[in-house]
Write a protein that holds these residues in place. Structure first.
Motif, PDB file in Angstrom:
ATOM      1  N   UNK A   1       0.827  -1.209   0.000  1.00  0.00           N
ATOM      2  CA  UNK A   1       0.000   0.000   0.000  1.00  0.00           C
ATOM      3  C   UNK A   1       0.864   1.263   0.000  1.00  0.00           C
ATOM      4  N   UNK A   2       0.724   2.104  -1.030  1.00  0.00           N
ATOM      5  CA  UNK A   2       1.562   3.298  -1.101  1.00  0.00           C
ATOM      6  C   UNK A   2       0.999   4.446  -0.258  1.00  0.00           C
ATOM      7  N   UNK A   3      -0.284   4.403   0.036  1.00  0.00           N
ATOM      8  CA  UNK A   3      -0.944   5.540   0.688  1.00  0.00           C
ATOM      9  C   UNK A   3      -0.803   5.490   2.202  1.00  0.00           C
ATOM     10  N   UNK A   4       0.418   5.365   2.679  1.00  0.00           N
ATOM     11  CA  UNK A   4       0.585   5.298   4.120  1.00  0.00           C
ATOM     12  C   UNK A   4       1.434   6.451   4.626  1.00  0.00           C
ATOM     13  N   UNK A   5       1.251   6.734   5.891  1.00  0.00           N
ATOM     14  CA  UNK A   5       2.044   7.788   6.501  1.00  0.00           C
ATOM     15  C   UNK A   5       2.819   7.205   7.668  1.00  0.00           C
ATOM     16  N   UNK A   6       3.879   7.914   8.089  1.00  0.00           N
ATOM     17  CA  UNK A   6       4.662   7.453   9.235  1.00  0.00           C
ATOM     18  C   UNK A   6       6.086   7.139   8.840  1.00  0.00           C
ATOM     19  N   UNK A   7       6.924   6.969   9.854  1.00  0.00           N
ATOM     20  CA  UNK A   7       8.344   6.761   9.589  1.00  0.00           C
ATOM     21  C   UNK A   7       8.697   5.305   9.276  1.00  0.00           C
ATOM     22  N   UNK A   8       7.703   4.416   9.323  1.00  0.00           N
ATOM     23  CA  UNK A   8       7.960   3.027   8.929  1.00  0.00           C
ATOM     24  C   UNK A   8       8.739   2.205   9.944  1.00  0.00           C
ATOM     25  N   UNK A   9       8.855   2.681  11.172  1.00  0.00           N
ATOM     26  CA  UNK A   9       9.569   1.904  12.196  1.00  0.00           C
ATOM     27  C   UNK A   9       8.951   0.506  12.303  1.00  0.00           C
ATOM     28  N   UNK A  10       7.625   0.452  12.274  1.00  0.00           N
ATOM     29  CA  UNK A  10       6.960  -0.823  12.006  1.00  0.00           C
ATOM     30  C   UNK A  10       5.891  -0.555  10.950  1.00  0.00           C
ATOM     31  N   UNK A  11       5.556  -1.607  10.209  1.00  0.00           N
ATOM     32  CA  UNK A  11       4.513  -1.473   9.183  1.00  0.00           C
ATOM     33  C   UNK A  11       3.575  -2.665   9.255  1.00  0.00           C
ATOM     34  N   UNK A  12       2.317  -2.403   8.936  1.00  0.00           N
ATOM     35  CA  UNK A  12       1.335  -3.483   8.828  1.00  0.00           C
ATOM     36  C   UNK A  12       1.490  -4.070   7.426  1.00  0.00           C
ATOM     37  N   UNK A  13       1.743  -5.374   7.326  1.00  0.00           N
ATOM     38  CA  UNK A  13       1.947  -5.941   5.986  1.00  0.00           C
ATOM     39  C   UNK A  13       0.840  -6.910   5.575  1.00  0.00           C
TER      40      UNK A  13
ATOM     41  N   UNK B   1       8.318  -2.822  24.652  1.00  0.00           N
ATOM     42  CA  UNK B   1       9.410  -3.282  23.811  1.00  0.00           C
ATOM     43  C   UNK B   1       8.826  -4.320  22.856  1.00  0.00           C
ATOM     44  N   UNK B   2       9.056  -4.174  21.559  1.00  0.00           N
ATOM     45  CA  UNK B   2       8.426  -5.092  20.609  1.00  0.00           C
ATOM     46  C   UNK B   2       9.419  -5.639  19.584  1.00  0.00           C
ATOM     47  N   UNK B   3      10.679  -5.648  19.914  1.00  0.00           N
ATOM     48  CA  UNK B   3      11.689  -6.135  18.963  1.00  0.00           C
ATOM     49  C   UNK B   3      11.422  -7.598  18.593  1.00  0.00           C
ATOM     50  N   UNK B   4      11.535  -7.902  17.301  1.00  0.00           N
ATOM     51  CA  UNK B   4      11.380  -9.282  16.835  1.00  0.00           C
ATOM     52  C   UNK B   4       9.944  -9.749  16.697  1.00  0.00           C
ATOM     53  N   UNK B   5       8.973  -8.883  16.995  1.00  0.00           N
ATOM     54  CA  UNK B   5       7.564  -9.303  16.896  1.00  0.00           C
ATOM     55  C   UNK B   5       7.131  -9.320  15.426  1.00  0.00           C
ATOM     56  N   UNK B   6       6.342 -10.323  15.089  1.00  0.00           N
ATOM     57  CA  UNK B   6       5.925 -10.461  13.698  1.00  0.00           C
ATOM     58  C   UNK B   6       4.412 -10.401  13.519  1.00  0.00           C
ATOM     59  N   UNK B   7       3.707 -10.616  14.600  1.00  0.00           N
ATOM     60  CA  UNK B   7       2.255 -10.593  14.464  1.00  0.00           C
ATOM     61  C   UNK B   7       1.602  -9.967  15.675  1.00  0.00           C
ATOM     62  N   UNK B   8       0.556  -9.224  15.371  1.00  0.00           N
ATOM     63  CA  UNK B   8      -0.201  -8.564  16.417  1.00  0.00           C
ATOM     64  C   UNK B   8      -1.646  -9.043  16.264  1.00  0.00           C
ATOM     65  N   UNK B   9      -2.247  -9.457  17.359  1.00  0.00           N
ATOM     66  CA  UNK B   9      -3.634  -9.929  17.266  1.00  0.00           C
ATOM     67  C   UNK B   9      -4.509  -9.163  18.235  1.00  0.00           C
ATOM     68  N   UNK B  10      -5.699  -8.873  17.798  1.00  0.00           N
ATOM     69  CA  UNK B  10      -6.670  -8.228  18.682  1.00  0.00           C
ATOM     70  C   UNK B  10      -7.845  -9.188  18.808  1.00  0.00           C
ATOM     71  N   UNK B  11      -8.082  -9.614  20.031  1.00  0.00           N
ATOM     72  CA  UNK B  11      -9.143 -10.593  20.247  1.00  0.00           C
ATOM     73  C   UNK B  11     -10.396  -9.878  20.715  1.00  0.00           C
ATOM     74  N   UNK B  12     -11.503 -10.142  20.062  1.00  0.00           N
ATOM     75  CA  UNK B  12     -12.776  -9.553  20.470  1.00  0.00           C
ATOM     76  C   UNK B  12     -13.719 -10.689  20.844  1.00  0.00           C
ATOM     77  N   UNK B  13     -13.970 -10.877  22.136  1.00  0.00           N
ATOM     78  CA  UNK B  13     -14.882 -11.945  22.520  1.00  0.00           C
ATOM     79  C   UNK B  13     -16.307 -11.536  22.181  1.00  0.00           C
TER      80      UNK B  13
END
Ligand SMILES: Nc1ncnc2c1ncn2[C@@H]1O[C@H](COP(=O)(O)OP(=O)(O)OP(=O)(O)O)[C@@H](O)[C@H]1O
Ligand SMILES: [Mg+2]
Length: 415
Positions: A265-277, A342-354
C-alpha cells in the motif's frame, strides 16, 4: 423407525446457458456504422450454448422431524435444490425420494395461480397437498388472519402487492399441515414484524414434529430454528451435520478469504519503524475465518514488519467504520490497558474480540501505530471484513435491522 423422509442420491442439475455472441464495439462510431450496416443484412449474431451444473452429485438423507438449514453463498445452488425437491425443476441426474406431503414457499411467483383469487388459491393449494375441502375450511380463517389479507380475499392474486402475496403464500404453506415445509429466504421480503411472525410460525411447525427445510442468509435465524444444516458450495455438498458445526465450517471456508496483503500500500504515513503488511481474521484457536460472526469470538490478526530497532513504547489502534463510513468503535492497546514497552522481533499482532458485537454487514478499518512517540504507520481505510449474522443474545432474537449497527449486552429487572 422407518427410513428417511427425504433421500437424495447422486443428484445433479444441469442448466444449458444460451449466449448471444456479438462482436465487442469499442467506439460509438463503430456501433453506429455497424447499426447502419445491419440495416442491409440479416442479424449475424449467433447463439451458442454451454452447460452449467448448478448441483453436482448431491447425496443426503433427511429424517422426519429434522429442521434443516441450507446455507451457502450466492449461486451455491440452494434455491435450485429446493426447486428440485418441490418438483418444480427436474433433476438431470440422480434420484430424489420423498415420503410425505411437501409444501414449499419458494420465490414469489410459484405455487399460486395469478388469475385466481386469494380464496381460490388457498383451496387450490390445499387440494394439491391432498387435503379435503373440509380440512382446508377448518384452517381457512387462521390462514387469512395470519396473512392479513381479509379485504382482498376475492381479488385475483396478480393484483396483490408483493408483500401481500408473500404473506398469503407463507400462511398457506405453513398452515396447511404439510409433512414437509420448504421455505426459501422468504423472510427477506416482508417487513421486520412479519419476518418475526414467520420465524415463530416455522418454529411452531417444526416443534410440532414436522420436517422443515429452510434456506437463508440469516445465520441467526438458522441457528435459532434449525437442528441440522447443509452447506452447499458451487453445487456441491461440503458438510451436513449439527447446525453449529456446519456454520463453523461455513465461516472457516476461506473460499472468499478475508486475508489481505497490506505490504504494497503506497498511501501510508509514518516513519515506517513498524509497518502493517497483512491482515486476516481467525477464531480463538488461530484457524483462519472468511468472516466474523455476531456473538462469536473473532481475532483480528496483523502481520507486522519492523524497519528499525529498538521498538520502544509501541501503540497500535484499529478504528472500525460501518458501511456508511461512520466510525463505530476504536480498539487500541492503550485503552485495553496493555503497554508494549518493547516489541523487537515481533511479527504478528492480534486483537481478540470476545462475543463480537457487530451486526452482519461489511466494515472497513483504519490502522494506526506509533513507536516511541512517533507515528510509525498510519493506513486510512486499510482494509475491510465481513460479519455474518449470529445469535448474539443467545435468544434467537436480534433487534430489527434499522435499530443500530451493533449489539449491547443487557438485562432487565422489574421490581
Ligand atoms: N433456470 C436457470 N438457468 C440457468 N442457470 C440457472 C437457472 N437457475 C439457476 N441457475 C444458476 O444456477 C446456480 C445456482 O443458482 P441458485 O439460484 O440455486 O443459487 P442460490 O444458492 O439459491 O443463490 P442465492 O443465495 O443468490 O439465492 C447459479 O449460478 C444460477 O445462475
Ligand atoms: Mg436462492
Amino acid at each position: 423407525m422407518s427410513g428417511p423422509i427425504i433421500r437424495v442420491e447422486g443428484l445433479g442439475k444441469r442448466f444449458t446457458l444460451h449466449h448471444k455472441q456479438r462482436e465487442r464495439y469499442t467506439a460509438l462510431r463503430d456501433v453506429l456504422s455497424e447499426r447502419a450496416r445491419s440495416l442491409f443484412r440479416p442479424d449475424k449474431s449467433q447463439a451458442s450454448t454451454s452447460d452449467f451444473w448448478a448441483l453436482k452429485d448431491l447425496s443426503f438423507d433427511i429424517q422426519a422431524g429434522d429442521r434443516v438449514g441450507i446455507i451457502g453463498r450466492n449461486g451455491a445452488g440452494k434455491s435450485t435444490l429446493l426447486k428440485v425437491l418441490s418438483r418444480i425443476v427436474d433433476p438431470t441426474k440422480g434420484r430424489v425420494t420423498i415420503e410425505g406431503r411437501l409444501a414449499s414457499l419458494l420465490e414469489v411467483g410459484t405455487g399460486f395461480h395469478p388469475e385466481l383469487s386469494g380464496r381460490e388459491n388457498i383451496y387450490l393449494n390445499g387440494a394439491i397437498l391432498g387435503m379435503s375441502r373440509k380440512e382446508i375450511t377448518a384452517k381457512f380463517d387462521e390462514i387469512v388472519a395470519f396473512a392479513d389479507v381479509e379485504r382482498f380475499l376475492d381479488t385475483p392474486v396478480k393484483r396483490y402487492s408483493s408483500g401481500m402475496y408473500v404473506r398469503l403464500a407463507f400462511a398457506v404453506a405453513a398452515h396447511l399441515e404439510p409433512e414437509i415445509l420448504v421455505v426459501d429466504e422468504v423472510l427477506a421480503v416482508g417487513d421486520a414484524e412479519f419476518q418475526r411472525k414467520c420465524l415463530g410460525k416455522m418454529k411452531e411447525v417444526a416443534m410440532g414434529g414436522r420436517t422443515v427445510l429452510f434456506v437463508s442468509h440469516n445465520m441467526a435465524a438458522i441457528q435459532n430454528l434449525c437442528s441440522t444444516a447443509i452447506y452447499l458450495k458451487q453445487g456441491q455438498l461440503i458438510t451436513q451435520g449439527a447446525t453449529a458445526d456446519v456454520l463453523t465450517a461455513y465461516l472457516k471456508d476461506t473460499g472468499s478469504a478475508a486475508r489481505m496483503d497490506l505490504s504494497e500500500r503506497p498511501d501510508r504515513q509514518g516513519n515506517g519503524a513498524i509497518r502493517f503488511t497483512g491482515f486476516y481474521l481467525s477464531d480463538e484457536d488461530g484457524r483462519e475465518l472468511a468472516a466474523a460472526q455476531s456473538g462469536a469470538t473473532v481475532v483480528f490478526n496483523f502481520d507486522i514488519e519492523a524497519r528499525s530497532a529498538p521498538l520502544r513504547d509501541v501503540k497500535v489502534a484499529m478504528g472500525i467504520d460501518d458501511q456508511y463510513g461512520q466510525r463505530i468503535t476504536h480498539l487500541s492497546n492503550e485503552v485495553a490497558g496493555q503497554v508494549f514497552a518493547q516489541a523487537d522481533g515481533m511479527k504478528r499482532l492480534s486483537i481478540r474480540v470476545p462475543r463480537c458485537p457487530l451486526r452482519n454487514g461489511n466494515y472497513t478499518f483504519t490502522l494506526f501505530s506509533s513507536v516511541n512517540g512517533e507515528i510509525a504507520d498510519y493506513l486510512l481505510n486499510a482494509g475491510g471484513f465481513h460479519v455474518e449474522s449470529g445469535d448474539y443474545f443467545g435468544t434467537g432474537r436480534t433487534p430489527a435491522e434499522d435499530q443500530g449497527t451493533f449489539f449491547v449486552d443487557h438485562s432487565f429487572n422489574l421490581s
